[in-house]
Write a protein that holds these residues in place. Sequence first.
Motif, short mmCIF file in Angstrom:
data_model
loop_
_atom_site.label_atom_id
_atom_site.label_comp_id
_atom_site.label_asym_id
_atom_site.label_seq_id
_atom_site.Cartn_x
_atom_site.Cartn_y
_atom_site.Cartn_z
N THR A 198 7.32 3.09 2.57
CA THR A 198 8.17 3.07 3.75
C THR A 198 8.32 4.50 4.23
O THR A 198 8.13 5.44 3.48
N SER A 214 6.33 6.07 6.06
CA SER A 214 5.02 6.70 5.92
C SER A 214 4.57 7.37 7.21
O SER A 214 5.20 7.24 8.25
N VAL A 221 1.89 6.59 8.80
CA VAL A 221 0.99 5.69 9.51
C VAL A 221 1.26 5.64 11.02
O VAL A 221 0.33 5.59 11.82
N ASN A 222 2.50 5.69 11.41
CA ASN A 222 2.83 5.58 12.84
C ASN A 222 2.90 6.93 13.55
O ASN A 222 3.14 6.97 14.75
N SER A 223 2.69 8.01 12.84
CA SER A 223 2.75 9.33 13.46
C SER A 223 1.45 9.60 14.23
O SER A 223 0.37 9.56 13.65
N PRO A 224 1.52 9.91 15.52
CA PRO A 224 0.30 10.21 16.29
C PRO A 224 -0.49 11.38 15.72
O PRO A 224 -1.72 11.39 15.74
N TRP A 235 -0.70 12.21 12.51
CA TRP A 235 -1.40 11.71 11.34
C TRP A 235 -2.59 10.84 11.75
O TRP A 235 -3.66 10.94 11.16
N VAL A 236 -2.41 9.98 12.73
CA VAL A 236 -3.51 9.10 13.17
C VAL A 236 -4.70 9.95 13.59
O VAL A 236 -5.84 9.67 13.22
#
Length: 168
Positions: free
Chosen positions: A117, A119, A121-124, A126-127
Motif C-alpha cells: 500500500t 506504493s 505505482v500511481n506516481s507519474p 515512477w511510471v
Amino acid sequence: GLDLQKDVLTYLNSDFAFYLTYDPDSTLAKLDPNSPNPFDYTLIAKADDVAKVKDFVTRLNTALKGMGKANITSAGTDLYTVTADNGATFSFGLVNQTFVLTAGSGLKAAIAAIKGTGSLVNSPVWVQASASGVNPTTQFWYLNTNQLATVLKNQVFPSAGMQARDIT
C-alpha cells in the motif's frame, strides 16, 4: 548475546531493500538544529525462517530493555520502537515474512511498502522511470528528483550560505 550473522542474516534471503526517504519531521531531523538530518533510513528483508527472525526480534527487544538506556514500546504485533534519551528513534520487527529496521520516523512508510500500500505505482515519475528500465529487472535504483529539489532547497543551499530560487 546476539550475533548478527548467526541470529539474523542466516535467516534472511537475498530479497532486500535499503532506502532513505526525505522526512523533514523525522526524529533524526530534530536532533541537531544546526545540522539536521531530514531522512528516514530503512532496511527491509524477506525472511526465509520467520520463526527464527521472530525469536531474534524478541531477544533484541529483551536485550534493549535490559540495557535500560532507552524507552522501548510496542509498535504492533512483532514490532517495536526504541526512543533514545535525545529523542532519536529506530524501529524494528517483523511484518508478515519481512524483517524491518528503520531509523527516524519511517516505520509506517516501511509497513506500507511491505504490504504494497502507498506504493509508487500511481506516481507519474515512477511510471516514467520504470518504463525506461532494463527488463528483466535485477535491481533498480530510483531517485525522485522532485523530492531531491526540496532537500536541496531546504538543506543544502542554506547550510552553504546560499539562497535558492524555486527549483522544483
